[in-house]
Design a protein around this motif. Structure first.
Motif, PDB file in Angstrom:
ATOM      1  N   GLY A  13      10.198   8.888  -4.067  1.00 12.52           N
ATOM      2  CA  GLY A  13       8.925   8.889  -4.466  1.00 12.52           C
ATOM      3  C   GLY A  13       8.207   9.870  -3.489  1.00 12.52           C
ATOM      4  N   GLY A  15       3.227   1.426  -5.476  1.00 10.96           N
ATOM      5  CA  GLY A  15       2.785   2.911  -5.326  1.00 10.96           C
ATOM      6  C   GLY A  15       2.621   3.660  -6.487  1.00 10.96           C
ATOM      7  N   GLY A  16       3.405   3.321  -7.339  1.00  4.62           N
ATOM      8  CA  GLY A  16       3.228   4.190  -8.553  1.00  4.62           C
ATOM      9  C   GLY A  16       4.164   5.427  -8.637  1.00  4.62           C
ATOM     10  N   THR A  17       5.109   5.398  -7.892  1.00  6.84           N
ATOM     11  CA  THR A  17       5.908   6.718  -7.588  1.00  6.84           C
ATOM     12  C   THR A  17       6.896   6.577  -8.458  1.00  6.84           C
ATOM     13  OG1 THR A  17       7.171   5.632  -6.120  1.00  6.84           O
ATOM     14  CG2 THR A  17       5.291   6.868  -5.409  1.00  6.84           C
ATOM     15  N   GLY A  18       7.213   5.360  -9.160  1.00  5.68           N
ATOM     16  CA  GLY A  18       8.262   5.472 -10.212  1.00  5.68           C
ATOM     17  C   GLY A  18       9.732   4.763  -9.674  1.00  5.68           C
ATOM     18  N   LEU A  19       9.512   4.410  -8.260  1.00  5.45           N
ATOM     19  CA  LEU A  19      10.772   4.125  -7.356  1.00  5.45           C
ATOM     20  C   LEU A  19      11.382   2.664  -8.405  1.00  5.45           C
ATOM     21  CD1 LEU A  19      12.546   3.736  -5.229  1.00  5.45           C
ATOM     22  CD2 LEU A  19      11.107   2.356  -4.026  1.00  5.45           C
ATOM     23  N   ALA A  30       0.729  -1.151  -0.036  1.00  4.95           N
ATOM     24  CA  ALA A  30      -0.081  -0.142   0.104  1.00  4.95           C
ATOM     25  C   ALA A  30       0.882   1.262   0.100  1.00  4.95           C
ATOM     26  CB  ALA A  30      -0.944   0.131   1.182  1.00  4.95           C
ATOM     27  N   SER A  31       2.257   1.055   0.368  1.00  8.57           N
ATOM     28  CA  SER A  31       2.920   2.445   0.377  1.00  8.57           C
ATOM     29  C   SER A  31       3.117   2.891  -0.901  1.00  8.57           C
ATOM     30  CB  SER A  31       4.276   1.992   0.988  1.00  8.57           C
ATOM     31  OG  SER A  31       5.240   3.000   0.958  1.00  8.57           O
ATOM     32  N   ALA A  32       3.068   4.381  -1.183  1.00 11.91           N
ATOM     33  CA  ALA A  32       3.538   5.137  -2.384  1.00 11.91           C
ATOM     34  C   ALA A  32       4.940   4.373  -2.724  1.00 11.91           C
ATOM     35  CB  ALA A  32       3.321   6.495  -2.183  1.00 11.91           C
ATOM     36  N   ALA A  33       5.972   4.312  -2.052  1.00 11.14           N
ATOM     37  CA  ALA A  33       7.044   4.126  -2.209  1.00 11.14           C
ATOM     38  C   ALA A  33       7.159   2.450  -2.474  1.00 11.14           C
ATOM     39  CB  ALA A  33       8.192   4.337  -0.996  1.00 11.14           C
ATOM     40  N   GLY A  34       6.132   1.669  -2.283  1.00  7.05           N
ATOM     41  CA  GLY A  34       6.516   0.327  -2.457  1.00  7.05           C
ATOM     42  C   GLY A  34       6.308  -0.095  -3.972  1.00  7.05           C
ATOM     43  N   GLY A  88       4.362  10.645  -3.208  1.00  9.16           N
ATOM     44  CA  GLY A  88       3.163   9.682  -2.458  1.00  9.16           C
ATOM     45  C   GLY A  88       3.101   9.854  -1.189  1.00  9.16           C
ATOM     46  N   GLY A  89       2.389   8.938  -0.549  1.00  2.00           N
ATOM     47  CA  GLY A  89       2.084   8.817   1.007  1.00  2.00           C
ATOM     48  C   GLY A  89       2.940   7.998   1.639  1.00  2.00           C
ATOM     49  N   GLY A  90       3.981   7.371   1.093  1.00  2.00           N
ATOM     50  CA  GLY A  90       4.714   6.631   1.749  1.00  2.00           C
ATOM     51  C   GLY A  90       5.708   7.195   2.854  1.00  2.00           C
ATOM     52  N   GLU A  95      -0.745  11.023  -3.745  1.00  2.00           N
ATOM     53  CA  GLU A  95      -0.369   9.828  -4.327  1.00  2.00           C
ATOM     54  C   GLU A  95      -0.745  10.198  -6.103  1.00  2.00           C
ATOM     55  OE1 GLU A  95      -2.461   6.281  -3.368  1.00  2.00           O
ATOM     56  OE2 GLU A  95      -2.043   7.071  -1.033  1.00  2.00           O
ATOM     57  N   GLY A  96       0.171   9.239  -6.744  1.00  2.00           N
ATOM     58  CA  GLY A  96       0.020   9.468  -8.236  1.00  2.00           C
ATOM     59  C   GLY A  96       0.993  10.690  -8.609  1.00  2.00           C
ATOM     60  N   ALA A  97       1.704  11.475  -7.955  1.00  2.00           N
ATOM     61  CA  ALA A  97       2.693  12.302  -8.534  1.00  2.00           C
ATOM     62  C   ALA A  97       3.904  11.595  -9.163  1.00  2.00           C
ATOM     63  CB  ALA A  97       3.045  13.112  -7.203  1.00  2.00           C
TER      64      ALA A  97
END
Lengths: 486, 244
Positions: B107, A177-181, A170-174, B110-112, B119-121
């Protein structure tokens, strides 16, 4: 709203049953039985689809939730009656009710983090309570306390591993997450594969699959057979379903690459084959029960190898049906042990001749466990195995279906063997009418008959318990035929 | 960076260091209570009063259960002592913080860990900054290291119960640090998990203390050692009666 009511009743009654069980055993079991019946009625009245918002989260009742709670509560009502008759400390009904409450909650929430957290919290009682009471009852054993401790760690550990995997997903950095990491396709695929393997490891820990089975095998030696389904089948089924739902939604069918598929299939088949072999070789009926549950878990975990909707649907059918079948087998084992005192096949020769009603129930369990083509259980097993293994799946399905035929067949054969001393001295499985009444009492025929009821119940303890097993076997057959929709 | 949050993280780790390193079971319970209550007070954003209440009650209940188990149990010993435990926790917390900040700098949209929640940025490499979520991951890693050793290596005792509670709390902190704030229902589930882990650890510790005392009693041949009726006393414990 029925879902909320069901959860509240089951949770409250489960905690009450555990708290008063050590001082007022019979009262605790009566509370547990009544609560099971109430929960069963609520589950029957539950609409196929309903939703209620609790704590910012919508709990959604689905046909699966309804089917599972109906089957679980119905079998629990019978099991609580059996526990009342079998004797011993009350270790089954209370933890089972708590497990039922958290299972219903977990399956109805769309948030996987809540599901695995509640399941981890609610399932501990199913191991801790019977484990500690087993330790109290077995003063000579030095392994029961460490085994209970390992069981608690396995239950909590599986939940914690799943929480981390779900949080990472669920993490955006996972990886999701779709952050591009993980912009590179290979890295992203490896990350989702790792997430899948992690959740499967959590499932393996929770189910006690090989190689995490040592605590589970030892746990089963020291507790009532009736406690085994609460610890290993129903709660486990809910956990596997929650993990499978998350894997399907968050990771998707492409998460299982070749390496992950091989790992998952290997893990599943090792448990199926070795668990099945152990069940075939052991003479101890508790071990047969335990290892057969382990083999069933191996079949269920194969659903993670494909994550296709068909595999998930088959897993639902398989988990609900196999949980009901194993509950019936546990009921049979507990009753045989209570009536005849033995738990090894050599001691139980002629059990079915001595108690034909138990033999009838066992026949139903045997048919339900093996399944026939067209039955939901058989088809689910076939779908799971062929979906994971492809070309050799048909052959493997037959081999896996043959395993219960062998290990349960051995028990059936011992039932028609010559009657042993232990079985011969046990109470008869045939109903009897003592015609007795309380000494020094006189009165009209109706009152006389009412006064005779307790005496007759005591005299017919064995056939009455056998009738309970027949009820469990009937439920097993129903779910084996209808699956999660049955 | 909010200094109050840094202070809370320090309290979380310091309380846990006290819990695993002190010889006194009462001191261990107090340290655990400080750590768990501090974790409950971590706010970003500030939770509702009801959620805060659930968190604090669960934290105090968990500490009380451990105290109950430790009252008559064996004394705790840390092989490393408090300086070693503190160093280990600090190293783990810094490592966790570093990883979280590093991930956030990649990242940041996002909310990480350390993310802004948007999110989605698109992924943009940005200057590292220590945020509340990154602090939580750091605190969680510190607790994880402190709790893992007694949980894995310790014999069944109050020390292991403390390890179990700390590891559970660590995972719950890391969960929020990675995936963001929990819903109200999840807060209740998290509280239940924390109390369950404390209750199971405490029950097993009490049972182990009773078993150990019974073995000592057997060796001494003193069959009346439990004449005072207390089944779990360090000096007079006996296995509780097995009446069915």
């Amino acid at each position: 709203m029925t879902l909320f009511l069901l959860t509240s009743v089951a949770l409250g009654a489960g905690i009450a049953t555990i708290l008063i069980g050590d001082v007022r055993r019979d009262l605790a079991l009566v509370i547990g039985f009544v609560a099971s019946v109430v929960v069963f009625a609520i589950a029957l009245a539950m609409p196929p689809e309903e939703s209620v918002v609790v704590g910012q989260v919508g709990l959604v009742g689905t046909p699966l939730v309804r089917a599972m709670t109906v089957a679980w509560s119905a079998s629990l009502a019978v099991v609580s009656l059996l526990e009342l008759e079998v004797g011993g400390r009350p270790t089954v009904t209370g933890p089972s009710l708590i497990g039922l409450a958290v299972g219903a909650l977990a399956l109805s929430t769309p948030d996987p983090a809540i599901a695995v957290t509640t399941l981890a919290a609610g399932a501990v009682a199913g191991v801790l309570v019977p484990g500690l009471y087993g330790w109290l009852d077995g003063p000579g054993s030095t392994t029961r306390l460490p085994t209970t401790s390992r069981g608690v760690l396995a239950i909590l550990g599986s939940g914690l591993v799943a929480i981390v995997a779900i949080a990472w997903g669920a993490s955006a950095a996972g990886p999701l997450g779709g952050t591009g990491l993980l912009q590179d396709g290979t890295d992203a695929r490896l990350a989702t594969g790792l997430a899948l393997v992690t959740i499967v490891v959590a499932v393996a820990l929770r189910t006690g699959m090989i190689p995490f089975h040592v605590w589970a095998a030892r746990f089963m030696e020291g507790v009532s057979p009736l406690a085994i389904p609460a610890a290993f089948t129903w709660g486990t089924a809910a956990f596997v379903l929650a993990a499978l739902d998350w894997s399907q939604v968050a990771l998707g069918p492409t998460a299982a690459g070749e390496v992950e598929r091989l790992l998952i299939i290997g893990l599943g088949l090792v448990s199926v084959v070795l668990g099945g072999l152990a069940a075939m070789l052991h003479d101890d009926i508790e071990h047969v029960l335990g290892y057969s549950i382990l083999a069933d878990a191996g079949v269920a975990v194969l659903a993670f190898a494909s994550l296709e909707p068909a595999a998930a649907a088959a897993a639902r059918d398989w988990l609900v049906a196999s949980a009901t079948v194993k509950t019936a087998l546990a009921g049979w084992a507990a009753v045989v042990r209570a009536i005849y005192g033995g738990h090894r096949l050599a001691e139980l020769g002629g059990w079915a001749r001595r108690s034909p009603v138990l033999g009838l129930a066992f026949t139903g369990i045997l048919v339900a466990a093996i399944g026939l083509p067209g039955m939901a259980l058989f088809d689910a097993r076939s779908t799971l195995i062929t979906g994971a293994t492809g070309g050799i799946g048909g052959l493997l399905t037959l081999a896996v279906a043959a395993m219960p035929a062998i290990y349960l067949g051995r028990i059936a054969l011992s039932g028609i063997a010559p009657i042993t001393a232990a079985v011969g001295t046990g109470p008869s499985g045939w109903p009897t009418w003592t015609g007795g009444r309380a000494a020094g009492w006189s009165g009209g025929p109706l009152v006389q008959a009412i006064r005779a009821v307790p005496t007759e119940l005591r005299a017919n303890r064995a056939p009455l318990m056998a009738v309970g097993v027949v009820a469990l076997a009937a439920m097993a057959l129903a779910t084996a035929m209808g699956g999660a929709g049955g | 960076m909010n200094l109050a949050l840094v202070a809370i993280v320090l309290a979380i780790v310091a309380g846990a260091v006290v819990a695993v390193s002190t010889r006194e079971s009462a001191g261990a319970a107090i340290g655990l209570a400080v750590s768990l209550v501090a974790a409950a007070l971590f706010f970003d954003p500030l939770p509702s009063a009801a959620v805060l209440g659930v968190r604090i009650v669960a934290a105090l209940l968990a500490a009380a259960l451990v105290r109950w188990a430790g009252r008559h149990g064996t004394r705790q010993l840390s092989a490393l002592g408090w300086p070693g435990e503190a160093l280990l926790a600090t190293a783990a917390a810094v490592a966790g913080l570093g990883v979280a900040v590093g991930l956030a700098s990649i990242g940041i949209g996002g909310g990480g860990p350390g993310g802004s929640g948007d999110e989605g940025a698109p992924a943009i490499l940005q200057p590292a900054s220590i945020t509340a979520m990154a602090l939580l991951v750091g605190a969680g890693c510190g607790l994880l290291v402190l709790g893992a050793a007694p949980l894995v290596h310790g014999r069944q005792s109050v020390r292991r119960a403390i390890g179990l509670v700390l590891v559970t709390q660590a995972v719950l902190l890391i969960r929020v640090g990675l995936a963001g704030a929990a819903s109200d229902l999840e807060e209740v589930a998290r509280a239940a998990l924390l109390v369950t882990s404390a209750a199971s650890g405490a029950a097993l510790a009490r049972a182990a203390a009773a078993a150990a005392a019974a073995r000592r009693g057997d060796r001494d041949g003193d069959g009346d050692a439990d004449a005072d009726g207390d089944p779990i006393s360090t000096t007079t414990a006996r296995r509780p009666s097995t009446s069915a």
